[in-house]
Design a protein around this motif. Structure first.
Motif, PDB file in Angstrom:
ATOM      1  N   VAL A   1     -70.920 -19.037  17.479  1.00 26.04           N
ATOM      2  CA  VAL A   1     -72.344 -19.344  17.318  1.00 26.04           C
ATOM      3  C   VAL A   1     -72.937 -19.831  18.643  1.00 26.04           C
ATOM      4  O   VAL A   1     -74.057 -19.456  19.017  1.00 26.04           O
ATOM      5  CB  VAL A   1     -72.556 -20.398  16.204  1.00 26.04           C
TER       6      VAL A   1
ATOM      7  N   TYR B   1     -66.896 -21.772  12.810  1.00 25.40           N
ATOM      8  CA  TYR B   1     -67.472 -20.655  13.561  1.00 25.40           C
ATOM      9  C   TYR B   1     -68.279 -21.115  14.768  1.00 25.40           C
ATOM     10  O   TYR B   1     -68.950 -20.292  15.408  1.00 25.40           O
ATOM     11  CB  TYR B   1     -68.377 -19.833  12.638  1.00 25.40           C
ATOM     12  N   TRP B   2     -68.228 -22.414  15.098  1.00 26.05           N
ATOM     13  CA  TRP B   2     -69.128 -22.907  16.147  1.00 26.05           C
ATOM     14  C   TRP B   2     -68.941 -22.237  17.512  1.00 26.05           C
ATOM     15  O   TRP B   2     -69.937 -22.016  18.221  1.00 26.05           O
ATOM     16  CB  TRP B   2     -69.033 -24.437  16.278  1.00 26.05           C
TER      17      TRP B   2
ATOM     18  N   TYR C   1     -78.434 -24.821  11.826  1.00 30.91           N
ATOM     19  CA  TYR C   1     -77.010 -24.495  11.654  1.00 30.91           C
ATOM     20  C   TYR C   1     -76.126 -25.722  11.816  1.00 30.91           C
ATOM     21  O   TYR C   1     -75.289 -26.016  10.954  1.00 30.91           O
ATOM     22  CB  TYR C   1     -76.603 -23.418  12.668  1.00 30.91           C
ATOM     23  N   PHE C   2     -76.303 -26.449  12.909  1.00 34.29           N
ATOM     24  CA  PHE C   2     -75.400 -27.562  13.201  1.00 34.29           C
ATOM     25  C   PHE C   2     -75.731 -28.831  12.404  1.00 34.29           C
ATOM     26  O   PHE C   2     -74.913 -29.743  12.332  1.00 34.29           O
ATOM     27  CB  PHE C   2     -75.408 -27.871  14.696  1.00 34.29           C
TER      28      PHE C   2
ATOM     29  N   HIS D   1     -70.216 -28.274   5.550  1.00 32.91           N
ATOM     30  CA  HIS D   1     -70.338 -28.396   7.005  1.00 32.91           C
ATOM     31  C   HIS D   1     -69.051 -27.986   7.715  1.00 32.91           C
ATOM     32  O   HIS D   1     -69.093 -27.398   8.798  1.00 32.91           O
ATOM     33  CB  HIS D   1     -70.696 -29.844   7.349  1.00 32.91           C
TER      34      HIS D   1
ATOM     35  N   LEU E   1     -68.959 -24.247   8.361  1.00 32.45           N
ATOM     36  CA  LEU E   1     -69.823 -23.842   9.473  1.00 32.45           C
ATOM     37  C   LEU E   1     -69.190 -24.175  10.819  1.00 32.45           C
ATOM     38  O   LEU E   1     -69.302 -23.407  11.777  1.00 32.45           O
ATOM     39  CB  LEU E   1     -71.194 -24.527   9.357  1.00 32.45           C
TER      40      LEU E   1
ATOM     41  N   ILE F   1     -70.188 -15.168   8.205  1.00 36.00           N
ATOM     42  CA  ILE F   1     -70.337 -16.548   7.740  1.00 36.00           C
ATOM     43  C   ILE F   1     -70.829 -16.569   6.295  1.00 36.00           C
ATOM     44  O   ILE F   1     -70.351 -17.349   5.464  1.00 36.00           O
ATOM     45  CB  ILE F   1     -71.302 -17.333   8.653  1.00 36.00           C
TER      46      ILE F   1
ATOM     47  N   ALA G   1     -76.906 -28.410   9.132  1.00 38.23           N
ATOM     48  CA  ALA G   1     -77.161 -27.821   7.816  1.00 38.23           C
ATOM     49  C   ALA G   1     -76.800 -28.766   6.683  1.00 38.23           C
ATOM     50  O   ALA G   1     -77.467 -28.798   5.646  1.00 38.23           O
ATOM     51  CB  ALA G   1     -76.388 -26.514   7.676  1.00 38.23           C
TER      52      ALA G   1
ATOM     53  N   TRP H   1     -83.176 -22.434  14.668  1.00 36.42           N
ATOM     54  CA  TRP H   1     -82.058 -22.019  13.832  1.00 36.42           C
ATOM     55  C   TRP H   1     -80.746 -22.680  14.262  1.00 36.42           C
ATOM     56  O   TRP H   1     -79.869 -22.941  13.422  1.00 36.42           O
ATOM     57  CB  TRP H   1     -81.930 -20.500  13.756  1.00 36.42           C
ATOM     58  N   ALA H   2     -80.606 -22.988  15.555  1.00 38.08           N
ATOM     59  CA  ALA H   2     -79.407 -23.695  16.021  1.00 38.08           C
ATOM     60  C   ALA H   2     -79.366 -25.108  15.428  1.00 38.08           C
ATOM     61  O   ALA H   2     -78.299 -25.591  15.006  1.00 38.08           O
ATOM     62  CB  ALA H   2     -79.396 -23.762  17.543  1.00 38.08           C
TER      63      ALA H   2
ATOM     64  N   PHE I   1     -73.358 -13.572  11.378  1.00 37.79           N
ATOM     65  CA  PHE I   1     -73.909 -14.304  10.240  1.00 37.79           C
ATOM     66  C   PHE I   1     -73.557 -13.671   8.897  1.00 37.79           C
ATOM     67  O   PHE I   1     -73.490 -14.372   7.880  1.00 37.79           O
ATOM     68  CB  PHE I   1     -75.415 -14.474  10.405  1.00 37.79           C
TER      69      PHE I   1
END
Length: 332
Positions: A234, A230-231, A198-199, A224, A227, A276, A201, A194-195, A273
């Motif tokens: 995360v 919020y890094w 996410y990064f 992007h 996202l 987000i 995506a 999932w990481a 999440f």
């Protein structure tokens, strides 16, 4: 040749040539002493049955074992295999993932890269597993043959003779409460998956079209830049998940403290999440337009489906995870 001569021959042919004659005479004398004066064939069979298989008897005359890994080192050998093989295979998988993504030049769809990683990753895991099995087996076999200790009782994992005091260091763990290494491995793999999603995506999550024998990534589903805002939080969540997985590996069983830690983590993950998901700029406008035209719905309806569905699955998954943690922690 009578049965006695055949038996002695079967024993001595498995021994070094220099010792055969002496052992043959010794064995002949032993058998004769065990037989009655006027013996018959049935008496001979009875004596030979007591002496056992020629293979087993021959191994007793030799200084080296006639097996690859004997009972003295077998438990140590299996314990090392269970410990080293998962570590080696995970390390191999991480290395191949890093190799592909560090060398990624952006010309190929990330999904195609992931499919390549899965294919080569499976092969690398098999290859590493075979290497670990071969070299560990070889090392333990050599150690056993160099061991001149006459006591052949199985050794513990610390390579010492077992004593009742060793039981004091072993905690009883009910089967349903135990945490397997496979579960820990699965947790770490899920975090990595999932990481990555996410990064990456903007290169992974979206619409694909078939391009010959390859898939072409055409429209990203998310922005992007949104996202990346919020890094930091995360990354903290990723760190917490890794810490929980390592804590599971260390404890080996569910406890009340672990269940509380897991509950706190699930609450944090769900809140992060959901925040987000409800960001109005999360989904790309091009993706929204395509999907609303495809399903003939309004933009608000589509967003409600995505946001509502995402919130439901996050909360349901967290609730099941929390319940399962406390259920296992209460097992006696």
């Amino acid at each position: 040749m009578n049965l006695i001569e055949v038996y002695i021959q079967e024993v001595t042919r498995r021994l070094p040539e220099k010792n055969r004659e002496d052992i043959a005479l010794e064995l002949q004398s032993t058998i004769e002493d065990m037989l009655p004066v006027d013996y018959r064939e049935e008496d001979v069979k009875t004596v030979l049955e007591k002496l056992g298989s020629p293979v087993a008897l021959a191994s007793g005359y030799q200084d080296r074992p006639m097996h690859l890994i004997g009972p003295r080192y077998f438990d140590v050998y299996v314990t090392l295999l269970k410990m080293i093989v998962p570590i080696a295979t995970v390390s191999a998988l991480i290395s191949i993932i890093a190799e592909y993504f560090i060398g990624y030049d952006g010309e190929e769809a990330v999904l195609n890269v992931i499919l390549d990683v899965i294919g080569f990753g499976i092969w690398r895991i098999i290859e590493v597993g075979i290497h670990v099995f071969f070299w560990l087996t070889l090392v333990v076999a050599i150690i056993e043959r160099k061991d001149k200790e006459k006591d052949k009782q199985p050794l513990t994992a610390s390579l010492k003779k077992w004593t009742p005091d060793d039981l004091k260091n072993i905690a009883y763990i009910p089967k349903k409460k135990a945490i397997s290494k496979l579960e820990v491995f699965g947790n770490l793999m899920w975090t990595a998956i999932w990481a990555t999603l996410y990064f990456y995506a903007n290169q992974l999550v979206g619409l694909y079209e078939g391009g010959g024998d390859r898939l072409e990534f055409v429209i990203p589903a998310v922005n992007h830049e949104v996202l990346l805002r919020y890094w930091p939080i995360v990354v903290i969540v990723i760190g917490f998940e890794i810490a929980l997985a390592l804590y599971k590996l260390l404890k080996g069983q569910w406890t009340k403290r672990m269940a509380i830690y897991n509950t706190a983590l699930q609450i944090i993950v769900t809140i992060v999440f959901i925040v987000i998901l409800i960001d109005p700029n999360l989904m790309s406008q091009e993706f929204i337009t395509y999907m609303t035209d495809l399903f003939t719905i309004t933009t608000n309806q589509f967003k409600m489906w995505i946001v509502g569905g995402g919130i439901f699955f996050f909360m349901a998954g967290a609730a099941v995870n929390v319940y399962d943690g406390f259920r296992k922690a209460r097992i006696r």
